[in-house]
Write a protein that holds these residues in place. Structure first.
Motif, mmCIF file in Angstrom:
data_model
loop_
_atom_site.group_PDB
_atom_site.id
_atom_site.type_symbol
_atom_site.label_atom_id
_atom_site.label_comp_id
_atom_site.label_asym_id
_atom_site.label_seq_id
_atom_site.Cartn_x
_atom_site.Cartn_y
_atom_site.Cartn_z
ATOM 1 N N TRP A 150 0.821 -1.209 0.000
ATOM 2 C CA TRP A 150 0.000 0.000 0.000
ATOM 3 C C TRP A 150 0.857 1.261 0.000
ATOM 4 C CZ3 TRP A 150 -4.791 0.609 -1.364
ATOM 5 C CH2 TRP A 150 -5.687 -0.460 -1.256
ATOM 6 N N ALA A 151 2.074 1.159 0.516
ATOM 7 C CA ALA A 151 2.962 2.327 0.558
ATOM 8 C C ALA A 151 3.319 2.824 -0.839
ATOM 9 C CB ALA A 151 4.237 1.979 1.324
ATOM 10 N N LEU A 152 3.219 1.945 -1.815
ATOM 11 C CA LEU A 152 3.527 2.349 -3.189
ATOM 12 C C LEU A 152 2.511 3.363 -3.721
ATOM 13 C CD1 LEU A 152 4.472 -1.142 -4.654
ATOM 14 C CD2 LEU A 152 6.042 0.772 -4.254
ATOM 15 N N PHE A 153 1.307 3.346 -3.150
ATOM 16 C CA PHE A 153 0.249 4.220 -3.661
ATOM 17 C C PHE A 153 0.545 5.700 -3.396
ATOM 18 C CE2 PHE A 153 -4.269 5.789 -3.517
ATOM 19 C CZ PHE A 153 -4.458 5.711 -4.890
ATOM 20 N N PRO A 154 0.764 6.124 -2.130
ATOM 21 C CA PRO A 154 1.114 7.539 -1.912
ATOM 22 C C PRO A 154 2.441 7.916 -2.566
ATOM 23 C CG PRO A 154 1.390 6.279 0.114
ATOM 24 C CD PRO A 154 0.671 5.392 -0.854
ATOM 25 N N THR A 155 3.350 6.947 -2.650
ATOM 26 C CA THR A 155 4.626 7.216 -3.312
ATOM 27 C C THR A 155 4.412 7.532 -4.784
ATOM 28 O OG1 THR A 155 5.676 5.650 -1.794
ATOM 29 C CG2 THR A 155 6.934 6.316 -3.727
ATOM 30 N N PHE A 156 3.537 6.762 -5.416
ATOM 31 C CA PHE A 156 3.213 6.997 -6.827
ATOM 32 C C PHE A 156 2.557 8.363 -7.016
ATOM 33 C CE2 PHE A 156 -0.016 6.914 -10.162
ATOM 34 C CZ PHE A 156 0.736 6.567 -11.273
ATOM 35 N N LEU A 157 1.604 8.687 -6.155
ATOM 36 C CA LEU A 157 0.893 9.964 -6.281
ATOM 37 C C LEU A 157 1.848 11.147 -6.148
ATOM 38 C CD1 LEU A 157 -2.367 9.285 -4.228
ATOM 39 C CD2 LEU A 157 -2.138 9.464 -6.712
ATOM 40 N N PHE A 158 2.790 11.040 -5.212
ATOM 41 C CA PHE A 158 3.734 12.143 -5.033
ATOM 42 C C PHE A 158 4.758 12.184 -6.165
ATOM 43 C CE2 PHE A 158 7.701 13.986 -3.550
ATOM 44 C CZ PHE A 158 7.260 15.194 -3.028
ATOM 45 N N GLY A 159 5.337 11.033 -6.476
ATOM 46 C CA GLY A 159 6.404 10.989 -7.469
ATOM 47 C C GLY A 159 5.978 11.433 -8.851
ATOM 48 N N PRO A 387 -7.492 13.190 -8.675
ATOM 49 C CA PRO A 387 -7.452 11.982 -7.827
ATOM 50 C C PRO A 387 -6.820 12.241 -6.459
ATOM 51 C CG PRO A 387 -6.796 11.447 -10.065
ATOM 52 C CD PRO A 387 -6.887 12.931 -9.995
ATOM 53 N N SER A 388 -5.760 13.041 -6.437
ATOM 54 C CA SER A 388 -5.116 13.349 -5.157
ATOM 55 C C SER A 388 -6.056 14.128 -4.248
ATOM 56 C CB SER A 388 -3.831 14.150 -5.390
ATOM 57 O OG SER A 388 -2.874 13.385 -6.077
ATOM 58 N N LEU A 389 -6.781 15.083 -4.814
ATOM 59 C CA LEU A 389 -7.717 15.881 -4.015
ATOM 60 C C LEU A 389 -8.829 15.005 -3.437
ATOM 61 C CD1 LEU A 389 -8.052 19.048 -6.292
ATOM 62 C CD2 LEU A 389 -6.793 18.857 -4.139
ATOM 63 N N ILE A 390 -9.325 14.078 -4.239
ATOM 64 C CA ILE A 390 -10.379 13.177 -3.761
ATOM 65 C C ILE A 390 -9.867 12.318 -2.609
ATOM 66 C CG2 ILE A 390 -11.818 11.197 -4.395
ATOM 67 C CD1 ILE A 390 -11.996 12.405 -7.222
ATOM 68 N N LEU A 391 -8.666 11.793 -2.753
ATOM 69 C CA LEU A 391 -8.091 10.942 -1.710
ATOM 70 C C LEU A 391 -7.798 11.732 -0.437
ATOM 71 C CD1 LEU A 391 -5.723 8.797 -3.931
ATOM 72 C CD2 LEU A 391 -7.724 7.981 -2.683
ATOM 73 N N ILE A 392 -7.323 12.963 -0.595
ATOM 74 C CA ILE A 392 -7.060 13.807 0.577
ATOM 75 C C ILE A 392 -8.361 14.097 1.321
ATOM 76 C CG2 ILE A 392 -6.340 16.118 1.308
ATOM 77 C CD1 ILE A 392 -4.264 16.012 -0.982
ATOM 78 N N ALA A 393 -9.407 14.439 0.571
ATOM 79 C CA ALA A 393 -10.709 14.709 1.193
ATOM 80 C C ALA A 393 -11.235 13.465 1.910
ATOM 81 C CB ALA A 393 -11.704 15.177 0.129
ATOM 82 N N PHE A 394 -11.084 12.322 1.274
ATOM 83 C CA PHE A 394 -11.532 11.068 1.887
ATOM 84 C C PHE A 394 -10.758 10.784 3.175
ATOM 85 C CE2 PHE A 394 -10.998 6.438 2.370
ATOM 86 C CZ PHE A 394 -12.324 6.075 2.548
ATOM 87 N N ALA A 395 -9.438 11.015 3.141
ATOM 88 C CA ALA A 395 -8.612 10.774 4.328
ATOM 89 C C ALA A 395 -9.008 11.708 5.472
ATOM 90 C CB ALA A 395 -7.136 10.957 3.978
#
Length: 406
Positions: A150-159, A387-395
């Protein structure tokens, strides 16, 4: 057994591919872009630090990113305008030095003029390495929190964030500061949950590195204080202390970690002192003093007499008392032991001075020097991917729900 080892290696291979792809994208973008306005000042400033150990240029920003960017330039034969007034007598002549260093250098001693494109591209390798390091640390922390896959997911979004790819190759403070603040937070949180001498030292060194990237990183100090409060309350709840006996225990834990925070602070600023000490070795004391005096001429109403702003019996306004900081800074700039910290303090005061004066800017049909409180939220929403905004809002919603549930 071999199957499990392969499964452990695969996430690291994927991380390596993310990093490689991110680097290629940044490198390709860098090859197509000329120097930004900030780079015109940052690149020659960094070269002055590492080549001449002289901090007369661009004191408004800490040295780490600029110095790292300039390291590859040490292996090139470059003409640097140390014989010009912009270096010798001007106060912070960063723009003139930058123009001469990059675009107006003249052949000397059989040596050709500087190749601006070559200087710019080599200088940008340092910031790109910092961006890669930040991607790596995001994976490391995420792996500890949610597992290696799962750590690959935020890494992908940032990278692969357009904002990161757009700014990750510039010789500016933004990505470097993000790295410094991130690793400082990482090691401090690590120390909170697993206190040890090693983690304490790492947290202190990381804090020092953060302070050397951007002056706004000083906000880590109150932020760490806030984390200590949250951690103490978490300890209080998890260990089921009684109301009265537990309150005493809570205070004991709180003051113990405040003491640790002071040690971390001391380690961090010792690192800051060492770096500034090296980069001010060849900065003449008289030049540093006169530069500091000139730069702070208008700070908090201008110079005072006989340290009036520092005397408790002086009947002056609180705003005028801020001048005491400038007077202390000028005194430090001529003290052989304290002048490295004096140069650091000058940068901090320059930031305050600029903030007080403001910068005229245009935003959403308005022109203002006072800024807008909603500037950063709006720009973040406009620039960050959907997608990042949606995930941030969800978090955020998930976090609020979990807090309310408790």
């Amino acid at each position: 057994m071999k199957r499990f080892r392969v499964l452990e290696i695969i996430p690291w291979l994927i991380l390596g591919l993310f990093i490689l792809a991110s680097f290629i994208l940044m490198f390709n973008a860098s090859q197509q872009e000329s120097a930004t306005m900030d780079e015109l000042a940052h690149i020659p400033s960094g070269y002055g630090y590492v080549r001449y150990l002289d901090y007369r240029l661009n004191p408004e920003h800490p040295p780490l990113i600029k110095a790292l960017a300039a390291l590859p330039l040490l292996f090139q034969k470059l003409n640097f305008p140390t014989d010009k007034s912009s270096w010798q007598t001007d106060v912070n002549g960063q723009w003139a030095v930058g123009a001469r260093f990059l675009y107006e250098s003249t052949p000397a001693g059989g040596q050709a003029g500087n190749d601006a494109d070559k200087i710019i591209q080599w200088s940008r390798l340092g910031p790109m390495l910092l961006t890669i390091l930040l991607i790596f640390f995001i994976y490391i922390w995420a792996k500890e929190l949610i597992g290696r896959w799962w750590a690959l997911f935020p890494t992908f979004l940032f990278g692969f964030s357009p904002t990161v790819l757009a700014h990750g190759h510039y010789v500016t403070t933004d990505i470097g500061a993000a790295l410094g603040i991130f690793i400082a937070s990482y090691y401090f949180v690590k120390f909170l949950f697993k206190p040890s001498r090693r983690h304490l030292i790492f947290a202190g060194v990381a804090l020092g590195i953060a302070q050397l990237t951007k002056f706004s990183a000083v906000l880590l100090i109150p932020f760490f204080g806030f984390l200590i409060i949250v951690f103490c309350l978490w300890e209080f709840k998890n260990k089921g202390y009684g109301l009265f006996a537990g309150f005493g225990q809570l205070l004991k834990i709180f003051f113990r970690y405040i003491f640790y925070l002071i040690i971390i602070f001391a380690i961090g600023y010792f690192i800051v002192y060492l770096v500034y000490f090296v980069f001010t070795l060849n900065y003449p004391v008289e030049k540093q003093k006169s530069d500091t005096q000139f730069t702070l001429t208008s700070f908090a109403g201008g110079p005072d007499r006989n340290w009036e702003s520092c005397r408790l019996d002086s009947k002056i306004s609180l705003a005028r008392r801020a001048r005491c900081l400038a007077e202390i800074n000028i005194w430090m700039s001529q003290n052989k032991i304290l002048r490295p910290l004096g140069q650091y303090m000058l940068g901090v005061l320059m930031v305050f001075q600029r903030s007080a004066g403001g910068n005229t800017a245009y935003f959403l049909g308005e022109v203002s020097a006072a800024g807008w409180w909603y500037y950063f939220p709006v720009v973040f929403i406009l620039k960050e991917s959907i997608p990042s905004l949606i995930l941030i809002a969800f978090a955020l919603l998930l976090g609020i729900w979990r807090v309310l549930k408790c």
